[in-house]
Design an enzyme around this catalytic site. Structure first.
Site, PDB file in Angstrom:
ATOM      1  CD  GLU A 111      14.813 -32.511  -1.381  1.00 38.76           C
ATOM      2  OE1 GLU A 111      15.755 -33.305  -1.494  1.00 38.76           O
ATOM      3  OE2 GLU A 111      14.717 -31.477  -2.058  1.00 38.76           O
ATOM      4  NE  ARG A 119      17.085 -29.265  -2.238  1.00 35.35           N
ATOM      5  CZ  ARG A 119      18.197 -29.999  -2.248  1.00 35.35           C
ATOM      6  NH1 ARG A 119      19.382 -29.386  -2.277  1.00 35.35           N
ATOM      7  NH2 ARG A 119      18.121 -31.322  -2.231  1.00 35.35           N
ATOM      8  CD  GLU A 170      -1.286  -2.364   2.066  1.00 35.56           C
ATOM      9  OE1 GLU A 170      -2.082  -3.108   2.665  1.00 35.56           O
ATOM     10  OE2 GLU A 170      -0.046  -2.542   2.067  1.00 35.56           O
ATOM     11  CG  ASP A 184      21.140 -40.793  -0.081  1.00 33.75           C
ATOM     12  OD1 ASP A 184      21.636 -41.934  -0.187  1.00 33.75           O
ATOM     13  OD2 ASP A 184      19.944 -40.548  -0.343  1.00 33.75           O
ATOM     14  CB  SER A 194       5.946 -40.797   8.897  1.00 35.22           C
ATOM     15  OG  SER A 194       6.739 -41.921   9.203  1.00 35.22           O
TER      16      SER A 194
END
Length: 350
Positions: free
Chosen positions: A292, A191, A52, A207, A300
């Site tokens: 991820e 991301r 505004e 990983d 879950s």
């Protein structure tokens, strides 16, 4: 209908700042005099002037304001934050008509500005393109109304439905890469748009991901890691000190390895881990979350129906065996192809 045209333009302006306004919402404003736009503005970044203010400042002739209408995608703020209340500026400039897409869910606003304007006999209209405005700020609305982050589940899977290859002693992490390089760019873009990114203990250990933004320009999300028994090696990439990281553990004496960017949060792993985690993240002011992996963690969230979007990347590989990918029993909302990778989008409304 002219109102839709002007509000659509305000939403378009607001979208310009996507990924840059956190923790504030994206907001756009358009000022119209005699069916002509005389001012435009949007909120560019937290701490800087609101939509505004920018719209009013862009008007060359302020004597037109008492005869104008301001269209704004979200109820003007009513409280003093890093900037003064926008509703007071609208009143000061004697703008007689205010068209608002939707009420602000933030408890310090939440209809207060609308009531203040109405008490001064302003012409206030609420609800023009409300659905589109809420969609624009779905992270902000979810955070304030559901008291949890907006949750995006993301994973890559093969054509035959595997998320991970059968790992052997000769396993090479490169063998496990499923999607094309262009898809990796898209994931890094995603991301930059969210507040945090989460993985489970096994994914962190097996990983060794960085969970940062390397192939797109933007902010790194806060990393959320589970480490119940403090078994993750401090040499892993997720323990480097250049990104904010939250470790969820039950170990009261958890050693953050002299890393000032790591916060330790205790949860009870014998109780509902997901609900406890979302409560922690809400208290940490995290408005959106990408989950991820791995498969156990994603499942879950699916089992508890605690998700808002799912984004599935399907590469052109076949693993034949390994770890099965999660499954979603929802109608597909959208899909597109990036080189050899299919990208599927699902939305969950509940």
């Amino acid at each position: 209908m002219k109102e839709l045209q002007y509000m659509s333009r305000a939403i378009q302006l607001a979208e310009t700042a996507f990924g840059n306004t956190y923790p504030n919402p994206m907001v756009g404003a358009v000022i119209v005099h005699l069916d002509k736009i005389i001012g435009e503005g949007y909120h560019t970044q937290a701490g800087k002037p609101h939509a505004e203010v920018n719209a009013i400042n862009s008007v060359k002739d302020h004597t037109l304001l008492p005869e104008s209408t301001i269209y704004v995608t979200l109820e003007p703020c009513a409280h003093h934050g890093k900037t003064p209340p926008c509703v007071d500026l609208i009143i000061e400039k004697k703008i007689p008509k205010i068209v608002i897409a939707t009420k602000d869910p933030f408890e310090k606003v939440a209809g207060k500005s609308i009531q203040k304007l109405l008490s001064l006999n302003k012409d206030v209209k609420v609800g023009i393109m409300e659905k589109e405005s809420i969609e624009l700020n779905k992270r902000f609305f979810t955070f304030h109304l559901k008291k949890r982050p907006y949750i995006i589940l993301k994973w890559a899977q093969t054509l035959d439905g595997y998320i991970d290859i059968q790992r052997t002693d000769n396993f090479n992490l490169a063998d496990n890469w499923i999607t094309c390089e262009y898809a990796k760019n898209l994931v890094h873009k995603w991301r930059t748009q969210e507040t945090a990114i989460m993985i489970g203990t096994n994914t962190a250990q097996n990983d060794n991901p960085k969970l940062n933004v390397r192939q797109w320009t933007g902010n790194d999300p806060c990393r959320i890691i589970f480490d119940q028994k403090q078994r993750l090696a401090k040499t892993l990439n997720i323990f480097n000190d250049n990104i904010q990281t939250i470790i969820l553990t039950e170990e009261e004496n958890y050693d953050p390895h002299n890393n000032n960017n790591i916060q330790i949060k205790l949860i009870n792993f014998k109780k509902n881990i997901i609900l406890q985690t979302l409560d922690v993240l809400h208290k940490c002011n995290i408005q959106s979350l990408i989950v991820e992996g791995g498969a156990k963690l994603i499942n879950s969230f699916l089992q508890q129906n605690m998700w808002d979007e799912a984004r599935i990347l399907i590469g052109d590989k076949l693993f034949y065996n390994g770890l099965k990918a999660p499954e979603i029993n929802k109608k597909l909302d959208d899909k597109h192809l990036i080189n050899t990778t299919q990208v599927l989008y699902y939305k969950n409304s509940f």
